[in-house]
Design a protein around this motif. Structure first.
Motif, PDB file in Angstrom:
ATOM      1  N   ALA A 183     -15.109  68.810 108.837  1.00 19.81           N
ATOM      2  CA  ALA A 183     -16.540  68.999 108.571  1.00 19.81           C
ATOM      3  C   ALA A 183     -16.963  68.455 107.193  1.00 19.81           C
ATOM      4  O   ALA A 183     -17.921  67.677 107.125  1.00 19.81           O
ATOM      5  CB  ALA A 183     -16.913  70.474 108.724  1.00 19.81           C
ATOM      6  N   PRO A 184     -16.256  68.805 106.098  1.00 19.70           N
ATOM      7  CA  PRO A 184     -16.710  68.237 104.823  1.00 19.70           C
ATOM      8  C   PRO A 184     -16.534  66.714 104.772  1.00 19.70           C
ATOM      9  O   PRO A 184     -17.374  66.002 104.212  1.00 19.70           O
ATOM     10  CB  PRO A 184     -15.830  68.934 103.773  1.00 19.70           C
ATOM     11  CG  PRO A 184     -14.641  69.442 104.516  1.00 19.70           C
ATOM     12  CD  PRO A 184     -15.133  69.735 105.903  1.00 19.70           C
ATOM     13  N   ALA A 185     -15.440  66.219 105.379  1.00 23.26           N
ATOM     14  CA  ALA A 185     -15.194  64.774 105.346  1.00 23.26           C
ATOM     15  C   ALA A 185     -16.336  64.034 106.048  1.00 23.26           C
ATOM     16  O   ALA A 185     -16.930  63.099 105.487  1.00 23.26           O
ATOM     17  CB  ALA A 185     -13.853  64.465 106.016  1.00 23.26           C
ATOM     18  N   LEU A 186     -16.657  64.470 107.268  1.00 28.13           N
ATOM     19  CA  LEU A 186     -17.692  63.765 108.026  1.00 28.13           C
ATOM     20  C   LEU A 186     -19.082  63.985 107.419  1.00 28.13           C
ATOM     21  O   LEU A 186     -19.923  63.098 107.452  1.00 28.13           O
ATOM     22  CB  LEU A 186     -17.681  64.210 109.497  1.00 28.13           C
ATOM     23  CG  LEU A 186     -16.395  63.929 110.281  1.00 28.13           C
ATOM     24  CD1 LEU A 186     -16.603  64.183 111.776  1.00 28.13           C
ATOM     25  CD2 LEU A 186     -15.869  62.515 110.085  1.00 28.13           C
ATOM     26  N   ASP A 244     -13.731  67.438  97.279  1.00 26.84           N
ATOM     27  CA  ASP A 244     -12.452  66.808  97.576  1.00 26.84           C
ATOM     28  C   ASP A 244     -12.600  65.554  98.431  1.00 26.84           C
ATOM     29  O   ASP A 244     -11.639  64.814  98.629  1.00 26.84           O
ATOM     30  CB  ASP A 244     -11.530  67.805  98.309  1.00 26.84           C
ATOM     31  CG  ASP A 244     -10.924  68.825  97.358  1.00 26.84           C
ATOM     32  OD1 ASP A 244     -11.502  69.019  96.282  1.00 26.84           O
ATOM     33  OD2 ASP A 244      -9.881  69.413  97.700  1.00 26.84           O
ATOM     34  N   TYR A 245     -13.796  65.325  98.992  1.00 25.71           N
ATOM     35  CA  TYR A 245     -14.003  64.157  99.870  1.00 25.71           C
ATOM     36  C   TYR A 245     -14.950  63.145  99.234  1.00 25.71           C
ATOM     37  O   TYR A 245     -15.409  62.224  99.893  1.00 25.71           O
ATOM     38  CB  TYR A 245     -14.537  64.622 101.233  1.00 25.71           C
ATOM     39  CG  TYR A 245     -13.491  65.461 101.918  1.00 25.71           C
ATOM     40  CD1 TYR A 245     -12.504  64.871 102.710  1.00 25.71           C
ATOM     41  CD2 TYR A 245     -13.425  66.843 101.713  1.00 25.71           C
ATOM     42  CE1 TYR A 245     -11.499  65.630 103.287  1.00 25.71           C
ATOM     43  CE2 TYR A 245     -12.426  67.611 102.286  1.00 25.71           C
ATOM     44  CZ  TYR A 245     -11.469  66.992 103.070  1.00 25.71           C
ATOM     45  OH  TYR A 245     -10.462  67.738 103.632  1.00 25.71           O
ATOM     46  N   LEU A 246     -15.228  63.327  97.938  1.00 21.29           N
ATOM     47  CA  LEU A 246     -16.182  62.460  97.247  1.00 21.29           C
ATOM     48  C   LEU A 246     -15.549  61.766  96.046  1.00 21.29           C
ATOM     49  O   LEU A 246     -14.729  62.356  95.342  1.00 21.29           O
ATOM     50  CB  LEU A 246     -17.378  63.292  96.769  1.00 21.29           C
ATOM     51  CG  LEU A 246     -18.328  63.796  97.866  1.00 21.29           C
ATOM     52  CD1 LEU A 246     -19.235  64.894  97.320  1.00 21.29           C
ATOM     53  CD2 LEU A 246     -19.156  62.654  98.431  1.00 21.29           C
ATOM     54  N   GLN A 304     -19.896  59.224  96.233  1.00 25.69           N
ATOM     55  CA  GLN A 304     -19.742  58.431  97.459  1.00 25.69           C
ATOM     56  C   GLN A 304     -18.540  58.906  98.250  1.00 25.69           C
ATOM     57  O   GLN A 304     -17.578  59.413  97.670  1.00 25.69           O
ATOM     58  CB  GLN A 304     -19.557  56.957  97.082  1.00 25.69           C
ATOM     59  CG  GLN A 304     -20.808  56.354  96.460  1.00 25.69           C
ATOM     60  CD  GLN A 304     -20.627  54.883  96.119  1.00 25.69           C
ATOM     61  OE1 GLN A 304     -19.745  54.518  95.367  1.00 25.69           O
ATOM     62  NE2 GLN A 304     -21.484  54.059  96.682  1.00 25.69           N
ATOM     63  N   PRO A 305     -18.580  58.704  99.581  1.00 25.12           N
ATOM     64  CA  PRO A 305     -17.423  59.145 100.398  1.00 25.12           C
ATOM     65  C   PRO A 305     -16.159  58.401 100.000  1.00 25.12           C
ATOM     66  O   PRO A 305     -16.207  57.219  99.670  1.00 25.12           O
ATOM     67  CB  PRO A 305     -17.843  58.787 101.823  1.00 25.12           C
ATOM     68  CG  PRO A 305     -18.974  57.825 101.689  1.00 25.12           C
ATOM     69  CD  PRO A 305     -19.650  58.110 100.391  1.00 25.12           C
ATOM     70  N   GLY A 339     -19.729  61.391 104.839  1.00 27.06           N
ATOM     71  CA  GLY A 339     -19.649  59.981 105.234  1.00 27.06           C
ATOM     72  C   GLY A 339     -18.244  59.392 105.268  1.00 27.06           C
ATOM     73  O   GLY A 339     -18.082  58.183 105.381  1.00 27.06           O
ATOM     74  N   CYS A 340     -17.200  60.229 105.176  1.00 26.24           N
ATOM     75  CA  CYS A 340     -15.832  59.733 105.408  1.00 26.24           C
ATOM     76  C   CYS A 340     -15.612  59.663 106.918  1.00 26.24           C
ATOM     77  O   CYS A 340     -16.296  60.348 107.685  1.00 26.24           O
ATOM     78  CB  CYS A 340     -14.799  60.697 104.835  1.00 26.24           C
ATOM     79  SG  CYS A 340     -14.893  60.915 103.062  1.00 26.24           S
ATOM     80  N   THR A 341     -14.643  58.860 107.345  1.00 29.28           N
ATOM     81  CA  THR A 341     -14.202  58.923 108.745  1.00 29.28           C
ATOM     82  C   THR A 341     -12.840  59.609 108.755  1.00 29.28           C
ATOM     83  O   THR A 341     -12.192  59.732 107.713  1.00 29.28           O
ATOM     84  CB  THR A 341     -14.102  57.526 109.371  1.00 29.28           C
ATOM     85  OG1 THR A 341     -13.242  56.716 108.557  1.00 29.28           O
ATOM     86  CG2 THR A 341     -15.464  56.873 109.479  1.00 29.28           C
TER      87      THR A 341
END
Ligand code: NAP
Length: 479
Positions: free
Chosen positions: A164-167, A466-468, A141-142, A170-172
Motif C-alpha cells: 500500500a505505501p509503495a503503490l 521508506d518508499y520515497l 519522489q517514488p 508511485g512505486c511498482t
C-alpha cells in the motif's frame, strides 16, 4: 474455499503466468492434507516480474496521488467485501484460528485505506534560502521498483503493509510470499487485478526457490528497494546480497519480547494482556511475548491467574470458530518447540502446565517457571505457545533482563506508577512498548524494531517515507 479467488499461478504484467509445468503442494497445517497445488515459479518468472515492474514504473509514477488513491480504495473495498473468503483461505493454509484470520483481513485492509489517504500527503519542503538569488526546494519522489518478501505468519497483512505505501507514492511492486501461504497472496493479487492497477504495477511471484528468487531480486539494478519481513538470519543475508547494488532496505525481523509485571500492576489486566500477546497465532508472531518477567511479590498471584486463563484456551483446527490455539506451521516448528521445552526443564525450569505436542500438528499452551537467562527460550525466539516466567526483585534487575537480548522489536510492561511508566518505557531498548497494553499493532502507529530486529518502520505517517527519495532543487540566479 472460494475457488474463484485461487488462480494457482504467479501474476506478472497483468497476466496469470508461470515458468513451466512444475507445481508445489500447499498443505493445511492442522491435518497435513493438500489443499491446492500451485505452479512453481522461479528465477525466470522473477526476471519477468522485474522487467514488467520496471516498464510500468514511469507511467505509474506520473499518476496523480489522487488517481492512485482511488485504485487503492477500490482494492481496500474488495478485500473487505471478501473478508470471509480470504479468512478461510488464510486459516486453511496457515492454521490461524478463523477469528484471528478475519481480524487480519481487517488489519491488512486498514493499511490500504491508510496509505490511500497518506499518499496524498507526501509533501516536500520550501526551505528559507541562504542567499538572495537562490530558492531551495525539496520534493519527494517514488524510489522505483520495490520487492516485498513476506512470511507465512501474517499472509495478508505483511503484504498490504508494504504494497500500500509503495503503490500510494508511485512505486511498482513485486511480491514474493512464503511458499507455505501462497494462496492468500494469490487471492489478494486477484482482487488487485479487479481493482484496476495498470499491468506491471502489481506483480506476484510464487515459488519454492526462495534463495534463487531472492538472489535475482538482490542482484538486479532495476530493483531499488527490498522490503523484507521474516527471520533475522534471512534479513542479514538479503542485506549482504544487496550491498553490491546498494539497495534501500526495510527489515522487519525476529523478536524476543519481554513482558514485565511490576509489583503495583493490575494483575487481572496483566493476565488479559499476557494471553493476547503470548498466544495469538499460537505464539507465532514476531511481537509475541518471549519472556515474562514478574516481580517476586506478585509472582504467585500472576502465575496462578495466568494458569487459570491458559486452561480456558481451546486448541484445535482453526476452522472451528471456538478455537483459539491452532496448529503450529510445520513439524519442524513442533520439534523446535519441544527442544526448547526440554532444554528449559533440563536446566532447572519448572513445568507449570502443558509441555507436549498433541496429535502430531499441535502444541499445548505451556507455562514454565523458574526460568534463567542461560536457557534457549530466553535467548532465542520461541515462536510457539510456550510462556517462560522469570522472577525479579528490583526495577534495575527487570530492565537488565529485558534488555539482555540481541533483539529489540516489541516490549510490554504493567505498572500503575506514572513515574515508573515513563522511566521504564525510556529504558527499554525496543522499537515498540506496550504500557499496560498487550495489543499494540495498528495502521496508525509506526511498527518496527531496533538492534537485530531490523530497520525501517511500517504503517503510520513514518511508513511512507521508506518508499520515497528526497530530491533537493536549487533555483539560482533569481533577480
Ligand atoms: P523466513 O524463513 O525468514 O522467511 C520469510 C520469507 O523469506 C519467506 O517468503 C521465505 O520464502 C523467504 N526466504 C527464505 N529464504 C530466503 C532467501 N535465501 N532469500 C530470499 N528470501 C528467502 O521467516 P519465516 O519463518 O517465514 O517467518 C518467521 C519469522 O518472521 C520470525 O522470525 C518472525 O519474528 C519474523 N516476523 C517479523 C515480523 C516483523 O514485523 N518484525 C512480522 C512477522 C514475522 P519461503 O518460505 O518460500 O522459503
Amino acid at each position: 474455499m472460494n475457488k474463484n479467488l485461487i488462480f494457482r499461478k504467479s501474476y506478472v504484467d497483468g497476466n496469470w503466468t508461470t515458468d513451466g509445468k512444475k507445481t508445489f503442494k500447499v498443505t493445511n497445517p492442522a491435518n497435513g492434507k493438500t489443499i491446492a497445488s500451485v505452479y512453481d515459479g522461479g528465477i525466470k518468472i522473477t526476471k519477468k516480474a522485474i522487467k514488467s515492474a520496471n516498464k510500468a514504473s514511469n507511467n505509474w509514477s506520473k499518476y496523480t496521488a489522487k488517481e492512485r488513491s482511488k485504485i487503492l480504495e477500490k482494492w481496500n473495498d474488495l478485500i473487505l467485501e471478501y473478508t470471509e473468503s480470504l479468512a478461510e483461505i488464510m486459516t486453511l493454509e496457515s492454521g490461524k484460528p478463523i477469528n484471528e484470520s478475519k481480524g487480519e483481513v481487517e488489519y491488512g485492509a486498514s493499511f490500504v485505506k491508510w496509505f490511500a489517504e497518506e499518499g496524498k500527503r507526501a509533501y516536500g519542503d520550501v526551505i528559507p534560502s541562504h542567499t538572495k538569488s537562490q530558492r531551495v526546494i525539496v520534493i519527494k519522489q517514488p524510489i522505483g521498483v520495490v520487492a516485498a518478501i513476506t512470511p507465512w505468519n501474517f499472509p495478508l497483512a505483511m503484504i498490504t503493509r508494504k504494497v500500500a505505501p509503495a503503490l500510494a507514492v508511485g512505486c511498482t511492486i513485486i511480491i514474493k510470499p512464503a511458499d507455505e501461504t501462497p494462496l492468500t497472496a494469490i487471492a489478494l493479487a486477484h482482487l488487485a487485478d479487479k481493482a484496476g492497477f495498470p499491468p506491471g504495477v502489481f506483480n506476484l511471484i510464487v515459488g519454492t526457490d526462495s534463495a534463487g528468487m531472492g538472489k535475482t531480486l538482490c542482484d538486479s539494478n532495476l530493483v531499488k528497494k527490498i522490503s523484507f519481513t521474516g527471520s533475522t538470519e534471512i534479513g542479514q543475508l538479503l542485506m549482504s546480497r544487496s550491498s553490491k547494488t546498494l539497495k534501500k532496505l526495510s527489515l522487519e525481523l525476529g523478536g524476543n519480547a519481554p513482558f514485565i509485571v511490576f509489583e503495583d500492576a493490575d494483575i487481572e489486566k496483566a493476565v488479559e494482556g499476557a494471553i493476547l500477546s503470548k498466544f495469538r497465532n499460537s505464539g507465532q508472531t514476531c511481537i509475541c511475548v518471549n519472556r515474562f518477567i514478574v516481580h517476586n511479590k506478585v509472582y504467585d498471584e500472576f502465575t496462578s491467574k495466568f494458569l487459570l486463563a491458559v486452561s480456558e484456551l481451546k486448541m484445535g483446527d482453526g476452522m472451528d470458530k471456538n478455537v483459539n490455539i491452532g496448529p503450529l506451521i510445520s513439524q519442524e516448528a513442533i520439534k523446535k518447540t519441544e527442544s526448547f521445552v526440554k532444554d528449559a526443564l533440563k536446566n532447572g525450569g519448572k513445568l507449570i502446565t502443558g509441555g507436549n505436542s498433541i496429535d502430531k500438528y499441535f502444541f499445548e499452551p505451556t507455562i514454565i517457571g523458574n526460568v534463567n537467562l542461560e536457557m534457549k527460550l530466553a535467548k532465542e525466539e520461541i515462536f510457539g505457545p510456550v510462556a517462560p516466567i522469570f522472577k525479579f526483585s528490583s526495577d534495575k534487575e527487570a530492565i537488565d533482563i529485558a534488555n539482555d537480548t540481541i533483539y529489540g522489536l516489541a516490549s510490554y510492561f504493567y505498572s500503575k506508577d506514572i513515574n515508573r511508566c515513563w522511566n521504564i518505557a525510556e529504558k527499554l531498548q525496543y522499537g515498540m512498548v506496550g504500557i499496560n497494553e498487550g495489543l499494540i499493532s495498528t495502521e496508525v502507529a509506526p511498527f518496527g524494531g531496533i538492534k537485530s530486529s531490523g530497520q525501517g518502520r511500517e504503517g503510520s505517517k513514518y511508513g511512507i517515507e521508506d518508499y520515497l527519495e528526497i530530491k533537493y532543487m536549487c533555483f539560482g540566479n533569481i533577480k
